[in-house]
Design a protein around this motif. Structure first.
Motif, PDB file in Angstrom:
ATOM      1  N   PRO A 194       0.556   7.225   3.621  1.00 40.64           N
ATOM      2  CA  PRO A 194       0.523   7.916   4.918  1.00 40.64           C
ATOM      3  C   PRO A 194      -0.390   7.196   5.915  1.00 40.64           C
ATOM      4  O   PRO A 194      -1.406   6.617   5.517  1.00 40.64           O
ATOM      5  N   LEU A 195       0.007   7.237   7.164  1.00 41.24           N
ATOM      6  CA  LEU A 195      -0.839   6.657   8.213  1.00 41.24           C
ATOM      7  C   LEU A 195      -2.006   7.590   8.500  1.00 41.24           C
ATOM      8  O   LEU A 195      -1.917   8.796   8.249  1.00 41.24           O
TER       9      LEU A 195
ATOM     10  N   GLY B  62      -7.929   8.692  -0.286  1.00 39.84           N
ATOM     11  CA  GLY B  62      -9.310   8.767   0.190  1.00 39.84           C
ATOM     12  C   GLY B  62      -9.814   7.464   0.808  1.00 39.84           C
ATOM     13  O   GLY B  62     -10.831   7.454   1.487  1.00 39.84           O
ATOM     14  N   ASP B  63      -9.101   6.357   0.543  1.00 42.92           N
ATOM     15  CA  ASP B  63      -9.490   5.056   1.127  1.00 42.92           C
ATOM     16  C   ASP B  63      -8.800   4.854   2.464  1.00 42.92           C
ATOM     17  O   ASP B  63      -7.663   5.302   2.653  1.00 42.92           O
ATOM     18  N   LEU B  64      -9.452   4.151   3.366  1.00 41.29           N
ATOM     19  CA  LEU B  64      -8.785   3.727   4.592  1.00 41.29           C
ATOM     20  C   LEU B  64      -8.451   2.251   4.459  1.00 41.29           C
ATOM     21  O   LEU B  64      -9.288   1.450   4.060  1.00 41.29           O
ATOM     22  N   VAL B  65      -7.207   1.902   4.762  1.00 40.70           N
ATOM     23  CA  VAL B  65      -6.756   0.517   4.643  1.00 40.70           C
ATOM     24  C   VAL B  65      -6.238   0.065   6.011  1.00 40.70           C
ATOM     25  O   VAL B  65      -5.255   0.602   6.518  1.00 40.70           O
ATOM     26  N   LEU B  66      -6.928  -0.895   6.602  1.00 42.19           N
ATOM     27  CA  LEU B  66      -6.510  -1.422   7.909  1.00 42.19           C
ATOM     28  C   LEU B  66      -5.377  -2.422   7.713  1.00 42.19           C
ATOM     29  O   LEU B  66      -5.431  -3.227   6.774  1.00 42.19           O
ATOM     30  N   PHE B  67      -4.351  -2.382   8.571  1.00 48.79           N
ATOM     31  CA  PHE B  67      -3.277  -3.371   8.435  1.00 48.79           C
ATOM     32  C   PHE B  67      -2.738  -3.749   9.812  1.00 48.79           C
ATOM     33  O   PHE B  67      -3.305  -3.373  10.836  1.00 48.79           O
TER      34      PHE B  67
ATOM     35  N   LYS C 289      -4.155   5.947   5.167  1.00 50.47           N
ATOM     36  CA  LYS C 289      -5.125   6.724   4.403  1.00 50.47           C
ATOM     37  C   LYS C 289      -4.524   6.918   3.020  1.00 50.47           C
ATOM     38  O   LYS C 289      -3.507   7.605   2.863  1.00 50.47           O
ATOM     39  N   TRP C 290      -5.136   6.262   2.062  1.00 52.86           N
ATOM     40  CA  TRP C 290      -4.521   6.148   0.735  1.00 52.86           C
ATOM     41  C   TRP C 290      -5.522   6.557  -0.326  1.00 52.86           C
ATOM     42  O   TRP C 290      -6.477   5.832  -0.601  1.00 52.86           O
TER      43      TRP C 290
ATOM     44  N   ILE D 292       0.871  -1.184   0.000  1.00 47.01           N
ATOM     45  CA  ILE D 292       0.000   0.000   0.000  1.00 47.01           C
ATOM     46  C   ILE D 292       0.903   1.228   0.000  1.00 47.01           C
ATOM     47  O   ILE D 292       1.577   1.506   1.003  1.00 47.01           O
ATOM     48  N   GLY D 293       0.953   1.910  -1.119  1.00 53.01           N
ATOM     49  CA  GLY D 293       1.842   3.057  -1.249  1.00 53.01           C
ATOM     50  C   GLY D 293       2.375   3.098  -2.668  1.00 53.01           C
ATOM     51  O   GLY D 293       1.831   2.447  -3.561  1.00 53.01           O
ATOM     52  N   GLU D 294       3.455   3.829  -2.834  1.00 54.28           N
ATOM     53  CA  GLU D 294       3.977   4.033  -4.177  1.00 54.28           C
ATOM     54  C   GLU D 294       5.494   4.192  -4.141  1.00 54.28           C
ATOM     55  O   GLU D 294       6.013   4.834  -3.234  1.00 54.28           O
ATOM     56  N   GLY D 295       6.174   3.567  -5.107  1.00 56.53           N
ATOM     57  CA  GLY D 295       7.618   3.754  -5.244  1.00 56.53           C
ATOM     58  C   GLY D 295       8.394   3.370  -3.992  1.00 56.53           C
ATOM     59  O   GLY D 295       9.420   3.958  -3.683  1.00 56.53           O
TER      60      GLY D 295
END
Ligand code: ATP
Ligand code: MN
Length: 266
Positions: free
Chosen positions: A165-166, A208-213, A205-206, A157-160
């Motif tokens: 961001p949390l 606009g989406d929230l991703v739980l991990f 927070k990616w 989840i992220g880029e490059g």
């Protein structure tokens, strides 16, 4: 690709990995957590990584994303070029006691191997199973891809190579609050688990989406402490949103709703 070429690819990737490992050790030499992290790549861990490479789950490891309390997370790539997060649980004894509490009592993981390495493996399998249950229930989490020994492969989840961001580092609004509360309910009622370590540090927070991990601590709702963990998760999330000036719902009322015991007043 021929088997020989496969072997060469895996071996090259493994050499890259060891290079990273040496560099990190040098960097971490004076850090407090040096003792904890130096045990990451024991020979069994290396064999697990090697086997994930041979099995074509991982084609390369590109660098360290973060050295955490429980594990070190790497940025990797699949043969398709897809970014991966590769989480390698420490096999040292320091995490042993804390982990035991979250495993014993979970009906899915009754028999626990009582050795630090064995426990790190159960922990990785447990996080994988938790992610799978959450993912299948439609909750936004990193998609689990493979697990071998103490090594877990999942969607990055992220880029490059930079993680998203949390939640704790992001602007938040009332919609985000409602989304998380909704996810807590879905986790309990559809995935049959409780996160048990939910906070603004374990949600991305990616776009606009929230991703739980970080589902290593999550337990089955049949765990004797499941309800305590649920209460704590709700309170932690409420506290965070309150600190950002967002009005929250009463925590015990949310817990009642999760359990489906809410009284309808209209
Ligand atoms: P901590 O001590 O920070 O809680 P931890 O050992 O519990 O760490 P995680 O919380 O799962 O492990 O992950 C630590 C960090 O690794 C995250 O904050 C994030 O930066 C990165 N990370 C974890 N999973 C992913 C992922 N799927 N995609 C991208 N980055 C990730
Ligand atoms: Mn975490």
């Amino acid at each position: 690709m021929s088997d020989d070429a496969d072997d060469r690819t895996s071996e090259r990737a493994l050499r890259d990995l060891l290079r990273h490992e040496r560099r990190d050790r040098i960097r971490l030499k004076d850090a407090d957590d040096y003792k904890v992290t130096e045990g990451v790549f024991d020979s069994r861990t290396l064999m697990s990584i090697y086997s994930l490479m041979k099995g074509k789950y991982i084609s390369s490891l590109r660098g360290v994303v973060k050295t955490g309390k429980e594990a070190r997370v790497y940025w990797g790539a699949a043969a398709s070029g897809e970014d991966l997060a590769v989480k390698i649980y420490y096999t040292v004894a320091s995490q042993f006691k804390r982990r035991l509490m979250y495993i014993e009592g979970d009906p899915r993981f009754g028999e626990v191997k009582r050795s630090p390495h064995g426990l790190a493996e159960v922990w990785a399998r447990k996080e994988f199973a938790n992610l799978k249950q959450a993912h299948e229930a439609g909750i936004r989490v990193p998609r689990p891809i493979a697990v071998k020994g103490n090594v877990l492969v999942m969607e990055f989840i992220g880029e490059g190579g930079r993680p998203a961001p949390l939640l704790g580092e992001s602007e938040v609004d009332n919609r985000d609050y409602l989304t998380i509360i909704h996810y807590i309910k879905e986790l309990w009622n559809r995935a049959s688990i409780v996160h048990a370590d939910l906070s603004e540090y374990n949600v991305f927070k990616w776009g606009g989406d929230l991703v739980l991990f970080d589902f290593g601590s999550s337990v089955d709702i049949g765990h004797p402490m499941a309800l305590d963990f649920l209460r704590r998760d709700v309170e932690t999330i409420n506290r965070f949103f309150e600190s950002r000036g967002i009005t929250t719902e009463n925590a015990p009322a949310i817990v009642e709703q999760v359990l489906g015991r809410c009284r309808r007043t209209h």
